[in-house]
Design a protein around this motif. Structure first.
Motif, PDB file in Angstrom:
ATOM      1  N   LEU A 177       0.856  -1.176   0.000  1.00 36.08           N
ATOM      2  CA  LEU A 177       0.000   0.000   0.000  1.00 36.08           C
ATOM      3  C   LEU A 177       0.898   1.234   0.000  1.00 36.08           C
ATOM      4  O   LEU A 177       1.720   1.425   0.903  1.00 36.08           O
ATOM      5  CB  LEU A 177      -0.913   0.015   1.225  1.00 36.08           C
ATOM      6  N   HIS A 178       0.767   2.062  -1.021  1.00 37.94           N
ATOM      7  CA  HIS A 178       1.550   3.283  -1.148  1.00 37.94           C
ATOM      8  C   HIS A 178       0.740   4.437  -0.581  1.00 37.94           C
ATOM      9  O   HIS A 178      -0.254   4.867  -1.180  1.00 37.94           O
ATOM     10  CB  HIS A 178       1.907   3.539  -2.614  1.00 37.94           C
ATOM     11  N   ILE A 179       1.123   4.898   0.586  1.00 37.80           N
ATOM     12  CA  ILE A 179       0.412   5.974   1.268  1.00 37.80           C
ATOM     13  C   ILE A 179       0.966   7.302   0.752  1.00 37.80           C
ATOM     14  O   ILE A 179       2.160   7.584   0.900  1.00 37.80           O
ATOM     15  CB  ILE A 179       0.563   5.853   2.791  1.00 37.80           C
ATOM     16  N   CYS A 180       0.095   8.092   0.156  1.00 38.11           N
ATOM     17  CA  CYS A 180       0.530   9.300  -0.536  1.00 38.11           C
ATOM     18  C   CYS A 180       0.221  10.552   0.273  1.00 38.11           C
ATOM     19  O   CYS A 180      -0.601  10.539   1.195  1.00 38.11           O
ATOM     20  CB  CYS A 180      -0.142   9.384  -1.908  1.00 38.11           C
ATOM     21  N   ALA A 181       0.873  11.633  -0.127  1.00 36.68           N
ATOM     22  CA  ALA A 181       0.669  12.914   0.555  1.00 36.68           C
ATOM     23  C   ALA A 181      -0.790  13.338   0.507  1.00 36.68           C
ATOM     24  O   ALA A 181      -1.330  13.856   1.495  1.00 36.68           O
ATOM     25  CB  ALA A 181       1.557  13.975  -0.076  1.00 36.68           C
ATOM     26  N   ALA A 182      -1.445  13.120  -0.622  1.00 39.17           N
ATOM     27  CA  ALA A 182      -2.886  13.345  -0.730  1.00 39.17           C
ATOM     28  C   ALA A 182      -3.581  12.025  -0.419  1.00 39.17           C
ATOM     29  O   ALA A 182      -3.390  11.027  -1.120  1.00 39.17           O
ATOM     30  CB  ALA A 182      -3.249  13.833  -2.121  1.00 39.17           C
ATOM     31  N   GLU A 183      -4.366  12.018   0.637  1.00 43.65           N
ATOM     32  CA  GLU A 183      -4.966  10.773   1.117  1.00 43.65           C
ATOM     33  C   GLU A 183      -5.727  10.036   0.028  1.00 43.65           C
ATOM     34  O   GLU A 183      -5.707   8.814  -0.048  1.00 43.65           O
ATOM     35  CB  GLU A 183      -5.893  11.101   2.291  1.00 43.65           C
ATOM     36  N   GLY A 184      -6.376  10.796  -0.844  1.00 42.37           N
ATOM     37  CA  GLY A 184      -7.174  10.180  -1.891  1.00 42.37           C
ATOM     38  C   GLY A 184      -6.379   9.500  -2.982  1.00 42.37           C
ATOM     39  O   GLY A 184      -6.963   8.840  -3.842  1.00 42.37           O
ATOM     40  N   MET A 185      -5.057   9.634  -2.969  1.00 39.50           N
ATOM     41  CA  MET A 185      -4.231   8.982  -3.978  1.00 39.50           C
ATOM     42  C   MET A 185      -3.533   7.731  -3.460  1.00 39.50           C
ATOM     43  O   MET A 185      -2.824   7.059  -4.213  1.00 39.50           O
ATOM     44  CB  MET A 185      -3.196   9.956  -4.539  1.00 39.50           C
ATOM     45  N   THR A 186      -3.720   7.391  -2.202  1.00 39.29           N
ATOM     46  CA  THR A 186      -3.142   6.167  -1.654  1.00 39.29           C
ATOM     47  C   THR A 186      -3.651   4.968  -2.440  1.00 39.29           C
ATOM     48  O   THR A 186      -4.844   4.846  -2.724  1.00 39.29           O
ATOM     49  CB  THR A 186      -3.494   6.049  -0.167  1.00 39.29           C
ATOM     50  N   SER A 187      -2.746   4.063  -2.798  1.00 48.35           N
ATOM     51  CA  SER A 187      -3.107   2.992  -3.726  1.00 48.35           C
ATOM     52  C   SER A 187      -2.218   1.770  -3.534  1.00 48.35           C
ATOM     53  O   SER A 187      -1.088   1.871  -3.035  1.00 48.35           O
ATOM     54  CB  SER A 187      -2.959   3.503  -5.167  1.00 48.35           C
ATOM     55  N   LEU A 188      -2.719   0.627  -3.964  1.00 49.07           N
ATOM     56  CA  LEU A 188      -1.898  -0.575  -4.038  1.00 49.07           C
ATOM     57  C   LEU A 188      -0.912  -0.493  -5.203  1.00 49.07           C
ATOM     58  O   LEU A 188       0.024  -1.287  -5.269  1.00 49.07           O
ATOM     59  CB  LEU A 188      -2.781  -1.812  -4.208  1.00 49.07           C
ATOM     60  N   LEU A 189      -1.113   0.449  -6.100  1.00 46.09           N
ATOM     61  CA  LEU A 189      -0.214   0.663  -7.218  1.00 46.09           C
ATOM     62  C   LEU A 189       0.743   1.801  -6.897  1.00 46.09           C
ATOM     63  O   LEU A 189       0.402   2.748  -6.197  1.00 46.09           O
ATOM     64  CB  LEU A 189      -1.003   0.987  -8.485  1.00 46.09           C
ATOM     65  N   ARG A 190       1.935   1.727  -7.471  1.00 50.21           N
ATOM     66  CA  ARG A 190       2.928   2.765  -7.255  1.00 50.21           C
ATOM     67  C   ARG A 190       2.652   3.947  -8.194  1.00 50.21           C
ATOM     68  O   ARG A 190       2.507   3.762  -9.409  1.00 50.21           O
ATOM     69  CB  ARG A 190       4.327   2.215  -7.533  1.00 50.21           C
ATOM     70  N   PRO A 191       2.557   5.169  -7.653  1.00 48.00           N
ATOM     71  CA  PRO A 191       2.395   6.329  -8.532  1.00 48.00           C
ATOM     72  C   PRO A 191       3.546   6.416  -9.533  1.00 48.00           C
ATOM     73  O   PRO A 191       4.699   6.138  -9.201  1.00 48.00           O
ATOM     74  CB  PRO A 191       2.417   7.518  -7.565  1.00 48.00           C
ATOM     75  N   ASP A 192       3.218   6.786 -10.755  1.00 46.14           N
ATOM     76  CA  ASP A 192       4.188   6.873 -11.842  1.00 46.14           C
ATOM     77  C   ASP A 192       4.662   8.321 -11.968  1.00 46.14           C
ATOM     78  O   ASP A 192       3.890   9.195 -12.398  1.00 46.14           O
ATOM     79  CB  ASP A 192       3.537   6.415 -13.141  1.00 46.14           C
ATOM     80  N   PRO A 193       5.905   8.624 -11.595  1.00 45.16           N
ATOM     81  CA  PRO A 193       6.378  10.021 -11.626  1.00 45.16           C
ATOM     82  C   PRO A 193       6.223  10.683 -12.989  1.00 45.16           C
ATOM     83  O   PRO A 193       5.871  11.866 -13.076  1.00 45.16           O
ATOM     84  CB  PRO A 193       7.852   9.904 -11.218  1.00 45.16           C
ATOM     85  N   LYS A 194       6.470   9.949 -14.069  1.00 44.58           N
ATOM     86  CA  LYS A 194       6.350  10.529 -15.398  1.00 44.58           C
ATOM     87  C   LYS A 194       4.901  10.885 -15.718  1.00 44.58           C
ATOM     88  O   LYS A 194       4.629  11.901 -16.365  1.00 44.58           O
ATOM     89  CB  LYS A 194       6.914   9.567 -16.445  1.00 44.58           C
ATOM     90  N   ALA A 195       3.976  10.042 -15.275  1.00 46.39           N
ATOM     91  CA  ALA A 195       2.560  10.319 -15.506  1.00 46.39           C
ATOM     92  C   ALA A 195       2.089  11.491 -14.647  1.00 46.39           C
ATOM     93  O   ALA A 195       1.316  12.347 -15.110  1.00 46.39           O
ATOM     94  CB  ALA A 195       1.731   9.076 -15.201  1.00 46.39           C
ATOM     95  N   LEU A 196       2.540  11.541 -13.415  1.00 51.48           N
ATOM     96  CA  LEU A 196       2.128  12.619 -12.517  1.00 51.48           C
ATOM     97  C   LEU A 196       2.599  13.970 -13.034  1.00 51.48           C
ATOM     98  O   LEU A 196       1.913  14.994 -12.872  1.00 51.48           O
ATOM     99  CB  LEU A 196       2.683  12.386 -11.115  1.00 51.48           C
ATOM    100  N   GLU A 197       3.773  13.996 -13.649  1.00 49.30           N
ATOM    101  CA  GLU A 197       4.358  15.261 -14.101  1.00 49.30           C
ATOM    102  C   GLU A 197       3.528  15.924 -15.187  1.00 49.30           C
ATOM    103  O   GLU A 197       3.609  17.145 -15.397  1.00 49.30           O
ATOM    104  CB  GLU A 197       5.789  14.998 -14.609  1.00 49.30           C
ATOM    105  N   ARG A 198       2.698  15.149 -15.867  1.00 52.92           N
ATOM    106  CA  ARG A 198       1.885  15.724 -16.938  1.00 52.92           C
ATOM    107  C   ARG A 198       0.856  16.712 -16.412  1.00 52.92           C
ATOM    108  O   ARG A 198       0.383  17.577 -17.144  1.00 52.92           O
ATOM    109  CB  ARG A 198       1.165  14.613 -17.706  1.00 52.92           C
ATOM    110  N   PHE A 199       0.458  16.544 -15.147  1.00 56.99           N
ATOM    111  CA  PHE A 199      -0.638  17.330 -14.592  1.00 56.99           C
ATOM    112  C   PHE A 199      -0.140  18.218 -13.452  1.00 56.99           C
ATOM    113  O   PHE A 199       0.607  17.763 -12.586  1.00 56.99           O
ATOM    114  CB  PHE A 199      -1.748  16.403 -14.073  1.00 56.99           C
ATOM    115  N   HIS A 200      -0.605  19.447 -13.426  1.00 57.53           N
ATOM    116  CA  HIS A 200      -0.233  20.353 -12.350  1.00 57.53           C
ATOM    117  C   HIS A 200      -0.574  19.747 -10.986  1.00 57.53           C
ATOM    118  O   HIS A 200      -1.660  19.175 -10.794  1.00 57.53           O
ATOM    119  CB  HIS A 200      -0.982  21.686 -12.506  1.00 57.53           C
ATOM    120  N   LEU A 201       0.337  19.874 -10.036  1.00 58.41           N
ATOM    121  CA  LEU A 201       0.170  19.531  -8.617  1.00 58.41           C
ATOM    122  C   LEU A 201       0.232  18.037  -8.311  1.00 58.41           C
ATOM    123  O   LEU A 201       0.405  17.662  -7.148  1.00 58.41           O
ATOM    124  CB  LEU A 201      -1.155  20.091  -8.052  1.00 58.41           C
ATOM    125  N   PHE A 202       0.112  17.188  -9.342  1.00 62.21           N
ATOM    126  CA  PHE A 202       0.013  15.763  -9.039  1.00 62.21           C
ATOM    127  C   PHE A 202       1.333  15.166  -8.576  1.00 62.21           C
ATOM    128  O   PHE A 202       1.339  14.126  -7.908  1.00 62.21           O
ATOM    129  CB  PHE A 202      -0.560  14.990 -10.233  1.00 62.21           C
TER     130      PHE A 202
END
Length: 301
Positions: free
Chosen positions: A89-114
């Motif tokens: 479980l990847h616990i993220c800074a934004a509670e609503g983004m916590t996931s069993l999947l690892r956030p993808d830095p390249k994908a997050l960079e496409r969107f402001h704030l993500f």
């Protein structure tokens, strides 16, 4: 714009329930019950005493909040639902983004704030349970699920549990934010194969792509789709059971304001002899009395 359906449960018993007489209250299962986006879609039915809820939330603080305000018709369990294996479980800074999947830095960079929202602050190894194996769920009429990319895993490991389900309210992603995250098309194929058809989007989220900022606010979008809450329903034609039709009618009316779908369910029940001969006319009259501008089509139209 969709016209809001007036509340038919303001006084006394619910008129539609009285018309259809289901054998039990509508059963809701909520996977990822953390209310980060406010009240869940089934809240009107819950407040009216028309449904029961079994919710799952593995984040301890969110689970504690849910249990603190839970009513007598709500049960919340601390399990993660998945494929029965152990996952991180990847616990993220934004509670609503916590996931069993690892956030993808390249994908997050496409969107402001993500890149900030999806920053992993800690991880924990977490066993999961297959939906098909959870005995604490007596029935499922509505499955509401929002677990940040693992929804397809749940569907594939819950095919037996979902056989009698009539509606699925699921988050879908158009552009993945996590490594290996299934997209909308993959979820759509799975749910169609399970006998569900798309009904509508309860919400659609657009988000601005980097580097442009609109109106000085990175949260103000242009046109890029990010994700949505998609609603799938079971077809009203046979072999749908009479009880399934009754709960689909109630959910369509009270949760989604889809009175046309509710009316089709009522008509199907009437045609099967499971509702009064004038049930469709009665339902239409209830809508008109509540202030909705509807009428029945003339024969042949």
């Amino acid at each position: 714009m969709t016209e809001e359906v007036p509340d038919l449960v303001e006084v006394g018993p619910d008129a539609l329930s009285e018309l259809l007489k289901p054998h039990r209250r509508t059963a809701v299962v909520d996977i990822g019950a953390n209310p980060v986006d406010g009240d869940p879609p089934y809240a009107p039915m819950l407040r009216a005493g028309l449904c029961t809820v079994v919710g799952f939330e593995p984040q301890a603080e969110a689970l504690a909040r849910l249990r603190q305000v839970a009513g007598p018709d709500e049960t919340y369990l601390p399990w993660a639902v998945g494929d029965g294996g152990t996952h991180t479980l990847h616990i993220c800074a934004a509670e609503g983004m916590t996931s069993l999947l690892r956030p993808d830095p390249k994908a997050l960079e496409r969107f402001h704030l993500f890149d900030q929202f999806g920053a992993v602050v800690s991880t924990v190894e977490l066993p999961t349970r297959r939906l098909d194996d959870i005995a604490e769920i007596p029935a499922i009429d509505l499955l509401k699920i929002d677990i940040q990319g693992s929804e397809l895993m749940v569907f594939r490991n819950g095919r037996q549990a979902l056989r009698d389900c009539v509606a699925i309210h699921t988050e879908v992603s158009f552009l993945p934010l996590y490594e290996g995250q299934p997209t909308f098309g993959e979820v759509d194929v799975e749910l169609r194969a399970a006998g569900f058809v798309p009904h509508g989007f309860a919400a659609v989220k657009n988000w601005a792509l980097t580097p442009l900022v609109r109106e000085g606010n990175p949260r103000v979008p242009f046109h890029q789709l990010l994700e949505a809450d998609a609603v799938y329903v079971r077809d009203v034609a046979p072999p749908t059971t009479e009880e399934q039709l009754k709960h689909l009618a109630l959910l369509s009316h009270h949760v989604y304001g889809s009175v046309d779908l509710a009316a089709r369910c009522v008509r199907e029940l009437r045609d099967r002899g499971a509702a009064a001969p004038d049930a469709v006319e009665t339902y239409c009259a209830l809508l008109v009395a509540a202030g909705l501008d509807v009428s029945l089509a003339s024969p042949g139209t």
